[in-house]
Design a protein around this motif. Structure first.
Motif, PDB file in Angstrom:
ATOM      1  N   ASN A  89      -0.223 -56.076  -2.166  1.00 56.44           N
ATOM      2  CA  ASN A  89      -1.488 -56.386  -2.839  1.00 56.44           C
ATOM      3  C   ASN A  89      -1.488 -57.684  -3.634  1.00 56.44           C
ATOM      4  OD1 ASN A  89       0.311 -55.038  -4.729  1.00 56.44           O
ATOM      5  ND2 ASN A  89      -1.420 -54.989  -6.155  1.00 56.44           N
ATOM      6  N   GLY A  90      -0.320 -58.284  -3.834  1.00 56.50           N
ATOM      7  CA  GLY A  90      -0.271 -59.470  -4.684  1.00 56.50           C
ATOM      8  C   GLY A  90      -1.088 -60.616  -4.127  1.00 56.50           C
ATOM      9  N   ALA A  91      -0.744 -61.063  -2.930  1.00 60.13           N
ATOM     10  CA  ALA A  91      -1.461 -62.174  -2.319  1.00 60.13           C
ATOM     11  C   ALA A  91      -2.902 -61.785  -1.994  1.00 60.13           C
ATOM     12  CB  ALA A  91      -0.734 -62.632  -1.053  1.00 60.13           C
ATOM     13  N   SER A  92      -3.103 -60.602  -1.440  1.00 61.17           N
ATOM     14  CA  SER A  92      -4.436 -60.220  -0.966  1.00 61.17           C
ATOM     15  C   SER A  92      -5.441 -60.135  -2.103  1.00 61.17           C
ATOM     16  CB  SER A  92      -4.375 -58.889  -0.218  1.00 61.17           C
ATOM     17  OG  SER A  92      -3.948 -57.836  -1.069  1.00 61.17           O
ATOM     18  N   GLU A  93      -5.049 -59.602  -3.246  1.00 62.56           N
ATOM     19  CA  GLU A  93      -5.982 -59.468  -4.366  1.00 62.56           C
ATOM     20  C   GLU A  93      -6.304 -60.814  -5.017  1.00 62.56           C
ATOM     21  OE1 GLU A  93      -4.879 -54.842  -5.534  1.00 62.56           O
ATOM     22  OE2 GLU A  93      -4.182 -56.456  -6.840  1.00 62.56           O
ATOM     23  N   VAL A 155       3.990 -65.445  -8.315  1.00 63.22           N
ATOM     24  CA  VAL A 155       5.441 -65.672  -8.395  1.00 63.22           C
ATOM     25  C   VAL A 155       5.951 -65.373  -9.799  1.00 63.22           C
ATOM     26  CG1 VAL A 155       7.274 -67.395  -8.223  1.00 63.22           C
ATOM     27  CG2 VAL A 155       5.441 -67.360  -6.514  1.00 63.22           C
ATOM     28  N   LEU A 156       5.244 -65.846 -10.813  1.00 61.62           N
ATOM     29  CA  LEU A 156       5.669 -65.614 -12.195  1.00 61.62           C
ATOM     30  C   LEU A 156       5.614 -64.128 -12.546  1.00 61.62           C
ATOM     31  CD1 LEU A 156       4.053 -68.640 -14.081  1.00 61.62           C
ATOM     32  CD2 LEU A 156       6.393 -68.403 -13.240  1.00 61.62           C
ATOM     33  N   HIS A 157       4.627 -63.419 -12.035  1.00 62.97           N
ATOM     34  CA  HIS A 157       4.556 -61.979 -12.276  1.00 62.97           C
ATOM     35  C   HIS A 157       5.793 -61.282 -11.713  1.00 62.97           C
ATOM     36  CE1 HIS A 157       2.985 -57.936 -12.714  1.00 62.97           C
ATOM     37  NE2 HIS A 157       3.212 -57.726 -11.422  1.00 62.97           N
ATOM     38  N   ASP A 167       6.006 -53.150 -16.102  1.00 61.03           N
ATOM     39  CA  ASP A 167       6.044 -52.596 -14.751  1.00 61.03           C
ATOM     40  C   ASP A 167       5.425 -53.573 -13.755  1.00 61.03           C
ATOM     41  OD1 ASP A 167       7.165 -50.236 -15.653  1.00 61.03           O
ATOM     42  OD2 ASP A 167       5.215 -49.230 -15.869  1.00 61.03           O
ATOM     43  N   PRO A 168       5.974 -53.647 -12.551  1.00 64.10           N
ATOM     44  CA  PRO A 168       5.353 -54.464 -11.514  1.00 64.10           C
ATOM     45  C   PRO A 168       3.948 -53.954 -11.185  1.00 64.10           C
ATOM     46  CG  PRO A 168       7.586 -53.845 -10.878  1.00 64.10           C
ATOM     47  CD  PRO A 168       7.243 -53.042 -12.098  1.00 64.10           C
ATOM     48  N   LEU A 169       3.006 -54.861 -11.065  1.00 65.79           N
ATOM     49  CA  LEU A 169       1.636 -54.518 -10.702  1.00 65.79           C
ATOM     50  C   LEU A 169       1.342 -54.857  -9.251  1.00 65.79           C
ATOM     51  CD1 LEU A 169      -0.221 -55.804 -13.904  1.00 65.79           C
ATOM     52  CD2 LEU A 169       0.691 -53.502 -13.439  1.00 65.79           C
ATOM     53  N   THR A 170       2.310 -55.441  -8.556  1.00 67.48           N
ATOM     54  CA  THR A 170       2.149 -55.786  -7.151  1.00 67.48           C
ATOM     55  C   THR A 170       3.351 -55.278  -6.369  1.00 67.48           C
ATOM     56  OG1 THR A 170       3.296 -57.927  -7.249  1.00 67.48           O
ATOM     57  CG2 THR A 170       0.945 -57.904  -7.828  1.00 67.48           C
ATOM     58  N   SER A 247       8.635 -48.963  -9.718  1.00 69.83           N
ATOM     59  CA  SER A 247       8.535 -50.185  -8.914  1.00 69.83           C
ATOM     60  C   SER A 247       7.295 -50.180  -8.044  1.00 69.83           C
ATOM     61  CB  SER A 247       9.770 -50.335  -8.018  1.00 69.83           C
ATOM     62  OG  SER A 247       9.790 -49.311  -7.029  1.00 69.83           O
ATOM     63  N   GLY A 248       6.693 -48.983  -7.866  1.00 67.76           N
ATOM     64  CA  GLY A 248       5.596 -48.831  -6.934  1.00 67.76           C
ATOM     65  C   GLY A 248       6.057 -48.509  -5.530  1.00 67.76           C
ATOM     66  N   LEU A 249       7.369 -48.482  -5.324  1.00 71.91           N
ATOM     67  CA  LEU A 249       7.930 -48.256  -3.991  1.00 71.91           C
ATOM     68  C   LEU A 249       8.769 -46.988  -3.927  1.00 71.91           C
ATOM     69  CD1 LEU A 249       8.896 -51.960  -3.294  1.00 71.91           C
ATOM     70  CD2 LEU A 249       7.143 -50.647  -2.080  1.00 71.91           C
ATOM     71  N   GLU A 250       8.601 -46.129  -4.909  1.00 67.93           N
ATOM     72  CA  GLU A 250       9.417 -44.915  -4.977  1.00 67.93           C
ATOM     73  C   GLU A 250       9.273 -44.037  -3.738  1.00 67.93           C
ATOM     74  OE1 GLU A 250       7.938 -45.692  -9.274  1.00 67.93           O
ATOM     75  OE2 GLU A 250       7.263 -46.036  -7.218  1.00 67.93           O
ATOM     76  N   ASP A 251       8.093 -44.015  -3.144  1.00 72.67           N
ATOM     77  CA  ASP A 251       7.848 -43.152  -1.992  1.00 72.67           C
ATOM     78  C   ASP A 251       8.152 -43.836  -0.659  1.00 72.67           C
ATOM     79  OD1 ASP A 251       6.952 -41.120  -3.689  1.00 72.67           O
ATOM     80  OD2 ASP A 251       4.875 -41.829  -3.614  1.00 72.67           O
ATOM     81  N   ASP A 252       8.553 -45.093  -0.717  1.00 74.23           N
ATOM     82  CA  ASP A 252       8.750 -45.861   0.509  1.00 74.23           C
ATOM     83  C   ASP A 252      10.209 -46.192   0.789  1.00 74.23           C
ATOM     84  OD1 ASP A 252       5.906 -46.160   1.023  1.00 74.23           O
ATOM     85  OD2 ASP A 252       5.895 -47.489  -0.717  1.00 74.23           O
ATOM     86  N   ILE A 253      11.072 -45.973  -0.190  1.00 73.44           N
ATOM     87  CA  ILE A 253      12.487 -46.332  -0.041  1.00 73.44           C
ATOM     88  C   ILE A 253      13.348 -45.112  -0.311  1.00 73.44           C
ATOM     89  CG2 ILE A 253      14.363 -47.777  -0.916  1.00 73.44           C
ATOM     90  CD1 ILE A 253      12.287 -49.875  -1.649  1.00 73.44           C
TER      91      ILE A 253
END
Length: 272
Positions: A89-93, A155-157, A167-170, A247-253
């Protein structure tokens, strides 16, 4: 763009190969990455940033080798997640292109630790103004002003969130957070070790033999960690688990750590 993850060149690090087919649009990354890797100011930072953590604080490596590992693992994670259908979502948003996603990752992975030139403590916050200056010089060669501003922010985020309470937002930032922790093989733990010591930090830093990232069966990514003694659990549970959480990726890794040393079976297998 192929449907399957590419094979990364294996020379001790699974290295991103720009000539391979990738499971994501790679043309923009392949245009920018050579300029980034050959930039003399970036190169100077990657050398200088190792002095405070290693020479003055006695910590583990945070220089060029660490950056290379984090960048390669970030791109490997990204590819596996993309092929697994995970949305970024980082680039797309920001109204940027899909092809900008791996560029954000490569830039953030390369610059995330340059704040060490100021101090090891709270280094992520010091990385922000230093990276901002570099991005202000590098990005205009590849983006117009509005896109460069948005790329810089993303990038800075990701840099900020790799080692802070924020927490990461992207999804891109989540990848950088986890990739930073995956530099954990023998002697490379992100948990500081004491030279000559025998404490848990030191023992755990020597306990990880290998880390591999592959496509999973039930999740897009399987991280397999080979331990040679039970002390490696300390790294996995106290570092990688903390980085994965929020991280937002808990369910993917899926993370699996296995103790392969036959005479040491205190812990045979743990899974996150």
């Amino acid at each position: 763009m192929s449907d399957a993850p590419s094979e990364f060149v294996d020379d001790g690090v699974r290295r991103y190969d720009p000539d391979a087919d990738h499971g994501f649009p790679d043309e923009r990354l392949n245009e920018i990455l050579p300029a980034l890797l050959s930039d003399p100011e970036v190169d100077a930072y990657l050398e200088a940033q190792n002095v405070n953590p290693v020479v003055r604080k006695g910590y583990n490596d945070h220089g060029k080798k660490h950056i290379e590992i984090v960048r390669n693992r970030a791109l490997r994670l990204y590819e596996l997640l993309k092929v697994g259908g995970v949305s970024f979502n980082g680039a797309s948003e920001q109204g940027l292109d899909e092809a900008d996603e791996p560029v954000i990752l490569a830039l953030a992975a390369t610059l995330h630790d340059i704040g060490h030139v100021v101090h090891r403590d709270e280094h992520a916050y010091y990385s922000i103004p230093l990276a901002a200056d570099l991005l202000d010089r590098i990005l205009p060669d590849f983006y117009d002003t509005p896109a460069a501003v948005r790329m810089k922010g993303e990038v800075l985020h990701a840099i900020l969130c790799h080692h802070t309470v924020e927490d990461p937002l992207t999804t891109e930032a989540g990848v950088i957070r986890i990739a930073d922790a995956l530099d954990m093989e023998h002697g490379r733990s992100r948990i500081p070790y004491e030279k000559g010591g025998r404490g848990i930090n030191t023992l755990s830093s020597q306990a990880i033999r290998d880390v591999t990232l592959e496509a999973g069966d039930d999740r897009p990514v399987l991280v397999e960690i080979e331990m040679v003694n039970a002390a490696g659990v300390y790294q996995v549970d106290n570092l990688l688990k903390a980085k994965l959480r929020d991280s937002g990726l808990e369910d993917d890794i899926r993370i699996v750590a296995v103790n392969t040393k036959a005479e040491d079976q205190l812990v045979e297998r743990i899974e996150l």
